[in-house]
Every structure is written in structure tokens, then in C-alpha cells.
Scaffold this motif. Structure first.
Motif, PDB file in Angstrom:
ATOM      1  N   VAL A 265     -10.200 -21.002 -30.679  1.00  0.00           N
ATOM      2  CA  VAL A 265     -11.204 -21.937 -31.190  1.00  0.00           C
ATOM      3  C   VAL A 265     -11.547 -21.527 -32.612  1.00  0.00           C
ATOM      4  N   ASN A 266     -11.941 -22.480 -33.433  1.00  0.00           N
ATOM      5  CA  ASN A 266     -12.405 -22.168 -34.780  1.00  0.00           C
ATOM      6  C   ASN A 266     -13.771 -22.800 -34.985  1.00  0.00           C
ATOM      7  N   THR A 267     -14.543 -22.183 -35.898  1.00  0.00           N
ATOM      8  CA  THR A 267     -15.922 -22.604 -36.087  1.00  0.00           C
ATOM      9  C   THR A 267     -16.162 -23.067 -37.522  1.00  0.00           C
TER      10      THR A 267
ATOM     11  N   PHE B 260     -19.244 -23.042 -39.753  1.00  0.00           N
ATOM     12  CA  PHE B 260     -20.574 -22.450 -39.696  1.00  0.00           C
ATOM     13  C   PHE B 260     -21.588 -23.305 -40.457  1.00  0.00           C
TER      14      PHE B 260
ATOM     15  N   PHE C 248      -6.610 -18.449 -44.924  1.00  0.00           N
ATOM     16  CA  PHE C 248      -6.977 -17.181 -44.276  1.00  0.00           C
ATOM     17  C   PHE C 248      -6.553 -17.111 -42.804  1.00  0.00           C
ATOM     18  N   GLY C 249      -6.925 -18.126 -42.031  1.00  0.00           N
ATOM     19  CA  GLY C 249      -6.622 -18.107 -40.604  1.00  0.00           C
ATOM     20  C   GLY C 249      -5.128 -18.068 -40.328  1.00  0.00           C
TER      21      GLY C 249
ATOM     22  N   ARG D 204     -10.648 -25.141 -43.554  1.00  0.00           N
ATOM     23  CA  ARG D 204     -10.324 -23.777 -43.186  1.00  0.00           C
ATOM     24  C   ARG D 204     -10.288 -23.621 -41.663  1.00  0.00           C
ATOM     25  N   ALA D 205     -11.232 -24.296 -40.996  1.00  0.00           N
ATOM     26  CA  ALA D 205     -11.292 -24.194 -39.540  1.00  0.00           C
ATOM     27  C   ALA D 205     -10.209 -25.033 -38.864  1.00  0.00           C
TER      28      ALA D 205
ATOM     29  N   PRO E 247      -5.610 -23.680 -38.774  1.00  0.00           N
ATOM     30  CA  PRO E 247      -4.817 -23.031 -37.718  1.00  0.00           C
ATOM     31  C   PRO E 247      -4.590 -23.938 -36.493  1.00  0.00           C
TER      32      PRO E 247
ATOM     33  N   PRO F 213      -6.667 -25.372 -34.136  1.00  0.00           N
ATOM     34  CA  PRO F 213      -7.252 -24.841 -32.900  1.00  0.00           C
ATOM     35  C   PRO F 213      -7.277 -25.918 -31.827  1.00  0.00           C
TER      36      PRO F 213
END
Lengths: 356, 266
Positions: free
Chosen positions: A79-81, A83, A100-101, A148-149, A152, A154
Motif C-alpha cells: 500500500v502507498n500513502t 500524507f 523513490f518508491g 509518488r504514491a 509503484p 500499489p
């Protein structure tokens, strides 16, 4: 699919013990836009952080497609968040943030470059690729955090009040944008907000939370039209509450007696009982007319003009006040002035008998 | 309307302030002035000259002591800063635990224990080790310096860590970074001003230590400050002033640099 079963989270001990989550159970479906809605301190963020892995529940289980999530540290959960503060890495550029991920997952360089380019195009940040995150606006930071989230890919995206820092206009645009992204990517979104309008416009399903527990789960229409209890009816939209007598319940239909003595059919939630109860009626579901033959009579106290609609505040005879909302469509001009004796009417099965 | 209380208007405030500043700075100013004296007295002015700076520069004892001081300060600040980073991480990135205050106090112990007590304790402790091992090198001084420099390096690093946005580290963990990767890629790049500041402070503190060094050093291991102390027992020449002035210059530069480094934005 995320299964949350009997999850509790207690902080402190003894007298200062406080339940941030109180026996919460919910199933979040695949490809769903699921919203956790509630006032601040209701536990919605704690529940989100439990899924992300930043909060260890005191009790209960959290699993995704049968796999126990609680056994996995945050960096192993699929999972990705996004924020609330965005939490963009200040020493990295927009491109490096989004990459980054993927880098942490050890993806090949070419794939990272390709995915990052796609993501920047998706959130319209391509022109800003090499900026530092401190050099872009709040709305742009929000889009970078989102990219960014999402990069990847998710299975589930967790969003912690991501729009709360944006101004009104930008927030409206981002609401539509988020919904579009969710539909396009097919990723399950779990969205936390205290903004009822945001919840209603974007979600497939909404869970309304209060004091650490989920009070009602349903589609936006369910939640709005069929609130189960006073808190839900009050928190979402405006509602008139009328004390009534329930004389008979058959399934979801209740026979009720209004304070005026008139009888009408109303909807009842599961668990509603006979006797003294409360009826919730939305202001736009009622109409204003002459006192004769109306369900309830009263005196017009105030007229508030809102542009798209007008609110008529009525003092009911022998009871509380009641608000009727009328759309300001051409030709729909109610010819009443303050002080007039007026009547209020609503159709059968529009009012909702609440649980408490 | 009553006048607001203004401490500057209080009787004697200005006088006390002036007395304090004069006592603090006048001796230092005089020391610096006499370092440029052409004569060989530290009290009678005979004209401007760089004679004593040249004399100090050419003095082999001063050269050796300077190099020794720098070697010790570099090692001590390196060791104490590494330890301080670990200590700061352990006291800011874990859940609050029982005995946290005790750990905090233990780390900062050198700030509270009288230096002379530490010095005597180390003297006795190291004497035992010297007898057992026969080793008499610089390591004793380096270890002693590293130990008392830890709190000076620890405090700025800890301040930096506690001021850091925790959600950045969470965001990195959320994006599949292992705890070590989080430290390497997110924490460390933001922590370096704190580390640099801590290292510089430790360096300055080590450079000017007298008490512990005096007790721990073996024969022929004078650092610059202990060398100067030795000189004062014999005949005092402005050479000591010249060395002091250079030391003062280094310290002031480092402290100013420390001030700016610790203010670097994230």
C-alpha cells in the motif's frame, strides 16, 4: 480486498486510557473508492495508519486478500500513502521524489524513467521535473505526492485528507481529478476526510465514524437519504429533527404520528423501535405552502437567500423550528413574507425514523 | 497610563551590564594587543611587531604540540560525533521507554560531573591499563577527549533530529525503504548540518581542554594548552599571547561557523 476485523487501538493506561479505535470491522472491496468520514478525533486517520503500518492495533486483525498485514512492517506492505502534509523529500527533486518508491523496489533504471515520466504526465507535472519540492506551489506538491504514491502501482492507495490544504477552487478540480485517476488506474482508494461534500461527491462507499467506531457504512446516497442515527444525519448535510410517536413498524416502513397529530408513513432503519422517536427530514425534501391541509403548521420566522436556493425558517406550532429549502428556479417564487402563517408538507416515506 | 516595565530603565542595570562586559572582554583584548608587542614583556608596550608570532611558528615544541592537539581533536570529534549520532537516534526514534531520563542524564554526564573528578578517575584507570599493557600512546588522551565531547556533539544532533518532520521517514518506509535505507536516503541528508555542527563543537572543546589532558598525558605528550600552561610557570613572554590569539581565532571561527551551520534549513 482489505478485511478489518474487530480492530481496537488504545492509548495510555488506567484512567487516561483512551480508545482511538473501538472494535472496528469493515471490508474494503477491490477497485473501490472508499471514504472514512468523520469529525477530527474520530479515529479515521488512526484506522488509515493502521492499514499503512504506522499504528499497531491493540486488538483485532487486518488482512489483504487473505494475507495478514499486521505481520508486515510498513515497507513490506503493498500500500502507498498520500500524507496530509504531503511529506515530500525536501532534498530531492520532483522527479527523484516520484522515483523513490520504484528505486526502493529495485526496478530497472529504464523502467523507473518510463514510469516516472508517465506519472508526471498523469498529474501534469512534466514541466516541473527538476524543481526542488520547495519551489512549487501547494497544489503542485499535492500532485507530486499523489504521483509518488501511485508510481509503484500499489494495490491500495491510502489518502489522508490530501485536499485539506488546498483552496476551494483547486480542491474542486482535484476532487474530479482524483476520481478520474481512481477510475483509470483501477486502484482501491481509501480516502480520509472530514469534509462531507468531498465524501459524497467522490466515494463509492462512505464509512461515517464517531469516537473510534464506524456508525454507518453505505453509498453516498444511502448515507444521505437514509441516515441510521442522529449523529450521521446531523454530520452530513442539514437535517430537521422532529419528535414523533411510532405507532407501527413493518419492515422498513413505519407509521408515525407527528407533533401536529397528523399520521404519515416514514422509512425506518433496522433496529428502530416503536414509541417516542426522532424523525429526520432533509430541508429540500419538504415544501412550504399554506397552513391549511399541511402536515405541520407554523409561523415564517426568517427568509435567507443563498443564490441557488432560499432557506425558509419556520417556527412550528408548539414545537421546534423547521427549515425548508427551495430551489430558486425561474417561476419558483414562493410568495410568503416573514410573520405569515405557513404549512409544511413532505411526501410519505421521505422522512427517516432514527435509531436513537 | 502606567509605563510598561522596562528593564533598561531600572537603576544600575546599565552599570552592571558594562561591568560584566568589561570583565569578560577587556583581559582578552589586552591579551590580543600584547601578542603584537615588540618587547619581551606582557605588560610594557614597546611597539608593534609580529616577532612573537614568528617565534611561536619556529618553536619546534609549539609545532609538535599543535600537531598533537589537532590529531587528538580530529579523532576525538570523529569518535564522539559518531557515538552522538547513534545516541541521538536511539533517544529520538524509539518509543518513550522507562528510564529514558536516566539514559539522557547518562549521555550528558560529562556536563555535570566536575572535570577534575573525571580527570583523577581517568588518571587512576589508565595508570592501571598502562601497567598491564605497557602502551603509552596518544590513544588515552583521544579516548578521554572523545568521552567528554559526546554531550557537546549529541545536543545539536538531537535538536536537529527532534526538529525533523517524522512523516518524511514514514513516507520513505511507506515507499518500501527498509529502516537502513530510510536512514541513508532520508534522515542522514537532512541531519548533516546537525552532525557538522556537533563535530565542530566537539573539535573546539577538545582543542582547548587542559584539566583532563594534564592528568592523562604521558611525558612528552603536551597539547597546545598544556604546553602553554607549562610555559606560564617559567618566564612569560608574548609568545603565549600569540599562541592564545591564534587559538582564540580558531575557536571564534568555529563557533560562528557552528552558529550558521546549525541554522541551515532542511
Amino acid at each position: 480486498m482489505i478485511e478489518i476485523r474487530n480492530v481496537s487501538k488504545a492509548y495510555g493506561a488506567g484512567k487516561s486510557r483512551f480508545l482511538a479505535l473501538d472494535d472496528v470491522s469493515v471490508t474494503i472491496r477491490e477497485n473501490e473508492f472508499f471514504t472514512l468520514l468523520g469529525p477530527s478525533g474520530c479515529g479515521k486517520t488512526t484506522l488509515l495508519r493502521t492499514i499503512a503500518g504506522f499504528v499497531d492495533p491493540t486488538d483485532g486483525s487486518v488482512s489483504m486478500n487473505g494475507e495478514d498485514l499486521l505481520k508486515l512492517p510498513p515497507h513490506s506492505r503493498p500500500v502507498n500513502t498520500v500524507f496530509q502534509s504531503y511529506a515530500l523529500f525536501p532534498h530531492l527533486t520532483v522527479r527523484q521524489n516520484i522515483a523513490f518508491g520504484l528505486e526502493m523496489l529495485g526496478k530497472p533504471k529504464a523502467e523507473i524513467t518510463r514510469t516516472v515520466d508517465d506519472m508526471m504526465a498523469l498529474v501534469q507535472m512534466t514541466a516541473m521535473a527538476d524543481r526542488q519540492t520547495g519551489q512549487i506551489s501547494g497544489g503542485q506538491q499535492q500532485r507530486v505526492a499523489l504521483a509518488r504514491a501511485l508510481a509503484p502501482k500499489p494495490k491500495v492507495l491510502l489518502l489522508d485528507e490530501p485536499l485539506s490544504a488546498l483552496d476551494f477552487k483547486l480542491r474542486k478540480d482535484m476532487q474530479i481529478e482524483l476520481k478520474r485517476l481512481q477510475t483509470e488506474t483501477g486502484i482501491t482508494f481509501v480516502f480520509v476526510t472530514h469534509d462531507q461534500e468531498e465524501a459524497l461527491t467522490m466515494s463509492d462507499r462512505v464509512a461515517v465514524m464517531k469516537a473510534g467506531s464506524i456508525r454507518q457504512i453505505g453509498s453516498p446516497r444511502d448515507i444521505y437519504d437514509r441516515p441510521a442515527e442522529r449523529f450521521v444525519a446531523d454530520f452530513i448535510g442539514d437535517t430537521n429533527f422532529i419528535p414523533v410517536e411510532v405507532s407501527q413498524i413493518a419492515g422498513t416502513v413505519a407509521q408515525i404520528k407527528l407533533p401536529s397529530g397528523k399520521m404519515i408513513e416514514a422509512r425506518a432503519v433496522e433496529g428502530a423501535t416503536g414509541g417516542a422517536s426522532t424523525l429526520a427530514v432533509r430541508p429540500e425534501h419538504a415544501t412550504l405552502g399554506i397552513a391549511q391541509d399541511a402536515l405541520m403548521a407554523g409561523t415564517l420566522k426568517n427568509i435567507v437567500y443563498f443564490g441557488t436556493d432560499t432557506h425558509y425558517h419556520v417556527d412550528l406550532d408548539g414545537a421546534d423550528s423547521f427549515v425548508v429549502r427551495a430551489q430558486n428556479t425561474p417561476g419558483n417564487k414562493l410568495d410568503f413574507s416573514v410573520g405569515d402563517a405557513v404549512g409544511i408538507t413532505f411526501p410519505p416515506q421521505v422522512g427517516q425514523v432514527l435509531r436513537d | 497610563m502606567a509605563k510598561a516595565f522596562d528593564v533598561r530603565k531600572q537603576w544600575g542595570f546599565t552599570t552592571i551590564a558594562i561591568i560584566c562586559f568589561v570583565t569578560l572582554y577587556l583581559p582578552v583584548i589586552l591579551l590580543v594587543i600584547y601578542s603584537f608587542n615588540a618587547g619581551s614583556s606582557v605588560a610594557i608596550w614597546e611597539g608593534v611587531s609580529l616577532r612573537w608570532y614568528r617565534s611561536a611558528w619556529e618553536n619546534t615544541q609549539v609545532q609538535e604540540a599543535t600537531i598533537r592537539s589537532l590529531v587528538i581533536a580530529l579523532w576525538a570529534s570523529g569518535i564522539s560525533t559518531s557515538a552522538a549520532v547513534l545516541a541521538a537516534l536511539a533517544t529520538t526514534r524509539v518509543r518513550p521507554f522507562k528510564g529514558y531520563s536516566a539514559v539522557f542524564a547518562a549521555i550528558n554526564q560529562p556536563l555535570m560531573v566536575p572535570e577534575i573528578v573525571t580527570a583523577v578517575a581517568l588518571l587512576i584507570f589508565f595508570a592501571g591499563i598502562k601497567v598491564q599493557t605497557g602502551y603509552t600512546g596518544l590513544a588515552y588522551i583521544i579516548i578521554a577527549h572523545a568521552a567528554f565531547c559526546i554531550p557537546f556533539a549529541y545536543l545539536p544532533i538531537r535538536a536537529r533530529l527532534t526538529g525533523m518532520d517524522l512523516s518524511l521517514e514514514q513516507a520513505a518506509a511507506d515507499l518500501y525503504a527498509t529502516p537502513f535505507q530510510v536512514f541513508r536516503r532520508i534522515t542522514l541528508p537532512q541531519l548533516w548540518p546537525g552532525i557538522l555542527a556537533g563535530a565542530m563543537l566537539a573539535f573546539v572543546i577538545s582543542l582547548d581542554d587542559v584539566v583532563i589532558t594534564e592528568f592523562v598525558k604521558s611525558a612528552g605528550q603536551d597539547t597546545l594548552p598544556t604546553y602553554m600552561l607549562g610555559q606560564l610557570r617559567r618566564n612569560i613572554t608574548p609568545e603565549v599571547n600569540a599562541i592564545s590569539t591564534v587559538l582564540l581565532g580558531i575557536s571564534v571561527t568555529m563557533v560562528i561557523a557552528f552558529f550558521f551551520v546549525s541554522r541551515i534549513k532542511k
